[in-house]
Design a protein around this motif. Structure first.
Motif, PDB file in Angstrom:
ATOM      1  N   THR A 239       7.281  10.652  -9.519  1.00  0.00           N
ATOM      2  CA  THR A 239       6.189  10.502  -8.553  1.00  0.00           C
ATOM      3  C   THR A 239       6.770  10.170  -7.176  1.00  0.00           C
ATOM      4  OG1 THR A 239       4.744   9.659 -10.301  1.00  0.00           O
ATOM      5  CG2 THR A 239       4.068   9.251  -8.023  1.00  0.00           C
ATOM      6  N   TYR A 240       6.553  11.069  -6.215  1.00  0.00           N
ATOM      7  CA  TYR A 240       6.999  10.820  -4.843  1.00  0.00           C
ATOM      8  C   TYR A 240       5.971   9.923  -4.152  1.00  0.00           C
ATOM      9  CZ  TYR A 240      10.469  14.590  -5.148  1.00  0.00           C
ATOM     10  OH  TYR A 240      11.539  15.378  -5.492  1.00  0.00           O
ATOM     11  N   MET A 241       6.454   8.904  -3.463  1.00  0.00           N
ATOM     12  CA  MET A 241       5.538   7.946  -2.841  1.00  0.00           C
ATOM     13  C   MET A 241       5.986   7.599  -1.426  1.00  0.00           C
ATOM     14  SD  MET A 241       4.419   4.136  -4.132  1.00  0.00           S
ATOM     15  CE  MET A 241       3.742   4.715  -5.654  1.00  0.00           C
ATOM     16  N   ARG A 242       4.994   7.502  -0.543  1.00  0.00           N
ATOM     17  CA  ARG A 242       5.228   6.981   0.811  1.00  0.00           C
ATOM     18  C   ARG A 242       4.672   5.568   0.845  1.00  0.00           C
ATOM     19  NH1 ARG A 242       5.042   8.083   6.631  1.00  0.00           N
ATOM     20  NH2 ARG A 242       5.013   5.974   7.471  1.00  0.00           N
TER      21      ARG A 242
ATOM     22  N   ILE B 126       9.418   7.354  -8.018  1.00  0.00           N
ATOM     23  CA  ILE B 126       9.441   6.430  -9.157  1.00  0.00           C
ATOM     24  C   ILE B 126       9.233   7.202 -10.449  1.00  0.00           C
ATOM     25  CG2 ILE B 126       8.722   4.349  -7.915  1.00  0.00           C
ATOM     26  CD1 ILE B 126       5.877   4.891  -8.600  1.00  0.00           C
ATOM     27  N   PHE B 127       9.866   6.711 -11.510  1.00  0.00           N
ATOM     28  CA  PHE B 127       9.738   7.333 -12.826  1.00  0.00           C
ATOM     29  C   PHE B 127       8.769   6.535 -13.694  1.00  0.00           C
ATOM     30  CE2 PHE B 127      13.850   9.395 -11.918  1.00  0.00           C
ATOM     31  CZ  PHE B 127      13.562  10.669 -12.390  1.00  0.00           C
ATOM     32  N   GLY B 128       8.199   7.235 -14.665  1.00  0.00           N
ATOM     33  CA  GLY B 128       7.434   6.565 -15.704  1.00  0.00           C
ATOM     34  C   GLY B 128       6.105   5.998 -15.275  1.00  0.00           C
ATOM     35  N   VAL B 129       5.525   6.503 -14.199  1.00  0.00           N
ATOM     36  CA  VAL B 129       4.216   6.021 -13.737  1.00  0.00           C
ATOM     37  C   VAL B 129       3.226   7.168 -13.825  1.00  0.00           C
ATOM     38  CG1 VAL B 129       2.919   5.102 -11.794  1.00  0.00           C
ATOM     39  CG2 VAL B 129       5.243   4.284 -12.223  1.00  0.00           C
ATOM     40  N   GLU B 130       2.247   7.053 -14.703  1.00  0.00           N
ATOM     41  CA  GLU B 130       1.238   8.096 -14.868  1.00  0.00           C
ATOM     42  C   GLU B 130       0.204   7.987 -13.753  1.00  0.00           C
ATOM     43  OE1 GLU B 130       0.530  10.777 -16.926  1.00  0.00           O
ATOM     44  OE2 GLU B 130       2.659  10.544 -17.378  1.00  0.00           O
TER      45      GLU B 130
ATOM     46  N   ILE C 293       0.871  -1.173   0.000  1.00  0.00           N
ATOM     47  CA  ILE C 293       0.000   0.000   0.000  1.00  0.00           C
ATOM     48  C   ILE C 293       0.912   1.228   0.000  1.00  0.00           C
ATOM     49  CG2 ILE C 293      -1.856   1.288   1.135  1.00  0.00           C
ATOM     50  CD1 ILE C 293      -2.812  -1.440   0.427  1.00  0.00           C
ATOM     51  N   GLY C 294       0.829   2.034  -1.033  1.00  0.00           N
ATOM     52  CA  GLY C 294       1.655   3.243  -1.123  1.00  0.00           C
ATOM     53  C   GLY C 294       0.823   4.413  -1.598  1.00  0.00           C
ATOM     54  N   LEU C 295       1.185   5.615  -1.177  1.00  0.00           N
ATOM     55  CA  LEU C 295       0.437   6.819  -1.546  1.00  0.00           C
ATOM     56  C   LEU C 295       1.338   7.766  -2.330  1.00  0.00           C
ATOM     57  CD1 LEU C 295      -2.249   8.483  -1.132  1.00  0.00           C
ATOM     58  CD2 LEU C 295      -1.070   9.587   0.758  1.00  0.00           C
ATOM     59  N   ALA C 296       0.888   8.130  -3.542  1.00  0.00           N
ATOM     60  CA  ALA C 296       1.599   9.118  -4.358  1.00  0.00           C
ATOM     61  C   ALA C 296       1.171  10.503  -3.874  1.00  0.00           C
ATOM     62  CB  ALA C 296       1.255   8.936  -5.831  1.00  0.00           C
ATOM     63  N   PHE C 297       2.100  11.250  -3.267  1.00  0.00           N
ATOM     64  CA  PHE C 297       1.700  12.516  -2.651  1.00  0.00           C
ATOM     65  C   PHE C 297       2.221  13.746  -3.376  1.00  0.00           C
ATOM     66  CE2 PHE C 297       5.718  11.387  -0.657  1.00  0.00           C
ATOM     67  CZ  PHE C 297       6.396  12.589  -0.517  1.00  0.00           C
ATOM     68  N   LYS C 298       3.112  13.565  -4.347  1.00  0.00           N
ATOM     69  CA  LYS C 298       3.672  14.722  -5.046  1.00  0.00           C
ATOM     70  C   LYS C 298       4.160  14.297  -6.423  1.00  0.00           C
ATOM     71  CE  LYS C 298       7.722  17.806  -4.612  1.00  0.00           C
ATOM     72  NZ  LYS C 298       7.324  19.170  -4.870  1.00  0.00           N
ATOM     73  N   LEU C 299       3.852  15.118  -7.430  1.00  0.00           N
ATOM     74  CA  LEU C 299       4.305  14.867  -8.802  1.00  0.00           C
ATOM     75  C   LEU C 299       5.255  15.979  -9.217  1.00  0.00           C
ATOM     76  CD1 LEU C 299       0.877  14.000 -10.473  1.00  0.00           C
ATOM     77  CD2 LEU C 299       2.406  12.479  -9.262  1.00  0.00           C
ATOM     78  N   GLU C 300       6.218  15.617 -10.041  1.00  0.00           N
ATOM     79  CA  GLU C 300       7.195  16.604 -10.489  1.00  0.00           C
ATOM     80  C   GLU C 300       7.687  16.201 -11.873  1.00  0.00           C
ATOM     81  OE1 GLU C 300      11.450  17.400  -8.791  1.00  0.00           O
ATOM     82  OE2 GLU C 300       9.984  18.121  -7.315  1.00  0.00           O
ATOM     83  N   GLU C 301       7.815  17.172 -12.759  1.00  0.00           N
ATOM     84  CA  GLU C 301       8.337  16.896 -14.091  1.00  0.00           C
ATOM     85  C   GLU C 301       9.857  16.878 -14.008  1.00  0.00           C
ATOM     86  OE1 GLU C 301       7.629  15.887 -18.051  1.00  0.00           O
ATOM     87  OE2 GLU C 301       6.122  16.353 -16.529  1.00  0.00           O
ATOM     88  N   GLY C 302      10.463  15.715 -14.208  1.00  0.00           N
ATOM     89  CA  GLY C 302      11.915  15.592 -14.135  1.00  0.00           C
ATOM     90  C   GLY C 302      12.546  15.513 -15.514  1.00  0.00           C
TER      91      GLY C 302
END
Length: 759
Positions: free
Chosen positions: A385-388, A436-440, A370-379
């Protein structure tokens, strides 16, 4: 994130949660439940506990210019993550590590939250043993315009450092951050920074934490020397003196001798600490009532229990810029803030009704992910995608599922972030923060391994308060829309829409600085020069009384017609403080007078009608729509007919419900030299400001006022003029309130002219 403390609802499931309150109780909790646990799971939990005990996820939050980024820079230096200390505001050519954007370094402010990690070895004062902790840190902005960065950081963190200025104390954004910490149940330790400044008064700040933030607090340190003479602290818990020596304060010297100059104050403040703890902790309270003196270890354990239980905040003192007492703050983070296993975390099972009780999560490496994507950033390599990770493990090349969309994606690259740098890793465990990269996906999405239907609750997103028209200079290129789409995806408080009447692109945000930063980023990052129109205030419309409706939509134009009947009422609705929602749709249809398959179309029609009011064309809020009855035709009824009927019914009822216009009211905090107090108060009064609070200290005063945003344009120039450039102000959105009658009339007349011109 739903955080529930002290709940007894899940007592049968406590074997999943052996570490409840503090590290010292872990062994007791496991032993007590030994008989209830299957042997493999017992081994698993012990293995996980050993890892999680030495882990901390913390955020650094405060009002603007309190020294958050400077403090984080020192933490990274003392933990060995960086080799050199660099300062904020471009004092050198490099700039602070956590301010990686050029704009941040130029303006001397943090715009985006930045994540990093470090290790810290702390010495146990009782046993003398060395303990090594792994700390994930998120440095957050202090400016209210970027409050969403603080919101989503606190959503996924286990603890926080609340930084306060030793002179200014509790300021407007401090109270906002305090509210956000309470919303997500985040324990905090307080750090009074800038103890080297003239006028530093830590005891006044401690009192402000108790009175203004309504948080029981007490200093766990006493300063040795004040202002320019500040050179160390007395540790009240373990009764010792701590000094920083060597280059950049890297050497920590601990002495059991308390300087005579502060001995009496230290005794007084230690007594005060015990008294404060006695009010929030049973063990210390019992000792206090029996006139027994608690031991150092008992005081430390009580501080930890009360802090994690959200009942208390220990207050540390220091000066980040002078490299003093930062290491003892790090010791406090490890000693008093929780590890990932000590906070109760719950998810919702989407296969069950919304009213079903939440499901507890436990940070076991072998549990379902179980993980939560809490912040997106164009790299540089696509979307970052930042995930906890709350439960289970995430590995490179794993297949993960988006709980919202159901889509299956592969994790091509997994990294740990160090500001704008990244370190490739193969896997990450529960309680960790990664990217993580490449996850929409969208901000707030939950990811699983596909074996569960769990979903985490998303974060609170405040509504924008200001808008302006924007267009590209010259020929519009694809980069214009590309930039707007990216910013909108990264920042939930940044909104973009096309005005159907003027055909202009409108951007909305939390303040003038917020929008100004994005316009500048478009120029720098996408090579798109833009021109903007005059800022527009985000007015709203609402109703002031209940209004019933019975509306029939009937249309016959040859062939199949349209027929729909809806009946019910609309009424004013207060905002829910938990969710922030102030509009609702309720279906009270009994007996099938409207087939259930048409109800979603009615709800859709209601929300569509809210988009544009009839008075000024602004969105409508504070309305509950209750559907009680209706009718349909076996042939002519359709979803479109019921949607149109709902829109017509709502507009008819809205006119009869005494509609009014609401304007955003801002909480404005002005700080200026005392000699200009009358000028500042007079300036706020001319802008229809209501003075809420004022405080005079030494040669400076602070005024807090409620002022309509519509009256705040151009205030910065007026303040500079009336204070000889020495005054400064900050403001944040507080509430929408009814506009004055003459302003409402002006807005209505202007909207009528637009409608007439359109015809």
């Amino acid at each position: 994130m739903l955080v529930v403390r002290g709940s007894t609802r899940f007592k049968p499931l406590l074997f999943l949660w052996p570490l409840r309150r503090h590290a010292a109780s872990a062994a007791v909790a496991v032993a007590a439940n030994h008989s209830k646990l299957p042997t493999p799971q017992h081994k698993l939990m012990e293995k996980d506990l050993q890892r999680l005990t030495w882990q901390r996820n913390i955020g650094v939050s405060a009002h603007i210019d309190s020294g958050k980024t400077t403090l984080t820079e020192r933490i990274l230096y003392y933990t060995g993550r960086i080799r050199e200390i660099h300062e904020v505001r471009g004092r050198d050519s490099v700039g602070a590590k956590m301010d990686s954007m050029d704009l941040e370094r130029e303006k001397g402010i943090t715009i985006q939250s930045a994540a990093t990690f470090c290790d810290w070895k702390t010495t146990n004062p009782s046993s003398g043993s060395k303990d090594k902790y792994a700390i994930n840190i998120i440095d957050t902005p202090g400016h209210v315009d970027f409050t969403i960065e603080v919101e989503r950081a606190l959503r996924v963190l286990d603890g926080a450092i609340l930084v306060l200025c030793a002179v200014a104390g509790v300021q407007s954004q401090t109270t906002t951050v305090d509210r956000q910490m309470r919303r997500y149940g985040v324990p905090r330790i307080s750090f009074i920074n800038k103890m080297d400044r003239p006028g530093a008064n830590p005891w006044r700040i401690v009192n402000q934490i108790r009175t203004k933030l309504r948080m029981p607090a007490a200093a766990v340190q006493v300063p040795i020397g004040v202002e320019d003479g500040f050179r160390g602290v007395v540790d009240l818990v373990h009764w010792r003196s701590i000094y920083n020596e060597g280059q950049k304060g890297i050497d920590v010297v601990v002495s059991n001798d308390i300087p005579e100059s502060v001995l009496e104050v230290a005794k007084e403040k230690r007594t005060e600490l015990i008294e404060q703890l006695a009010e929030v902790d049973e063990e210390i309270g019992e000792l206090f009532l029996n006139d027994k003196q608690p031991s150092n270890d008992q005081i430390a354990a009580a501080i930890r229990r009360a802090t994690i239980g959200l009942k208390f905040s220990p207050v540390f003192l220091g000066s980040a810029i002078k490299n003093t007492a930062v290491q003892s703050l790090l010791d406090g983070v490890c000693a008093y803030l929780p590890n990932p296993a000590e906070l109760d975390v719950f998810a919702h099972d989407t296969s069950l009704p919304a009213t079903a009780p939440p499901v507890p999560l436990y940070p076991a490496a072998d549990a379902p992910l179980i993980g939560l994507a809490f912040k997106l950033e164009e790299g540089r390599f696509g979307q970052l995608t930042y995930m906890r990770v709350y439960q289970g493990s995430l590995k490179k090349s794993n297949l993960i599922y988006n709980a919202r969309t159901g889509k299956k994606v592969k994790v091509p690259r997994l990294v740990r972030m160090h500001s704008n740098e990244m370190e490739d890793i193969d896997s990450i465990g529960p309680g960790e923060i990664c990217a993580i990269f490449g996850v929409e996906c969208s901000s707030g999405d939950t990811f699983t391994d596909g074996s569960t239907n769990f979903s985490m609750t998303s974060m609170f997103v405040p509504e924008p308060v200001i808008s302006l028209a924007i267009k590209a200079t010259g020929i519009e290129t694809p980069n214009f829309s590309r930039a707007l789409n990216r910013f909108q995806k990264e920042d939930p408080t940044f909104r973009v829409h096309l005005d159907q009447e003027s055909k202009e692109t409108i951007i909305s945000g939390m303040g003038e600085l917020h929008l100004e930063i994005y316009v500048e980023r478009m120029r720098r990052e996408y090579n798109v020069d833009c021109v903007t129109g005059k800022p527009r205030v985000a007015f709203r419309e609402t109703i002031s009384r209940r209004s019933d409706f019975t509306y029939v939509h009937k249309k016959q134009t040859g062939g199949a017609g349209q027929y729909a009947k809806v009946a019910g009422y609309i009424e004013p609705m207060e905002m829910d403080p938990e969710t922030g929602k102030d509009v609702a749709f309720e279906n009270l249809i009994m007996g099938g007078t409207i087939p259930s398959n048409y109800i979603p179309a009615i709800e859709k029609g209601f929300y569509e009608a809210l988009e544009k009011g009839t008075l000024t064309g602004n969105p409508i809020s504070g309305v509950r729509f209750v559907l009680k009855d209706g009718g349909y035709h076996i042939v002519d009824s359709s979803e479109l007919a019921f949607r149109n009927a709902t829109i017509g019914a709502f507009r008819e009822a809205f006119k009869a419900a005494a509609p009014i216009v609401l304007e955003p009211i801002m909480k404005v905090e002005v700080v200026a030299p005392s000699e200009f107090q009358s000028n500042v108060i007079g300036g706020l009064n001319t802008r229809r400001g209501t003075i809420v609070d004022s405080e005079v200290r030494d040669d400076e005063f602070t005024a807090i006022a409620d002022v309509a945003l519509n009256d705040m344009f151009g205030y910065s120039n007026q303040l500079r003029g009336s204070t000889q450039g020495k005054g400064e102000f900050s403001m944040e959105y507080k509430i929408h309130m009814p506009a004055l009658a003459h302003l409402q009339k002006e807005l209505e007349e202007a909207y009528k002219k637009i409608l007439l011109a359109k015809k």
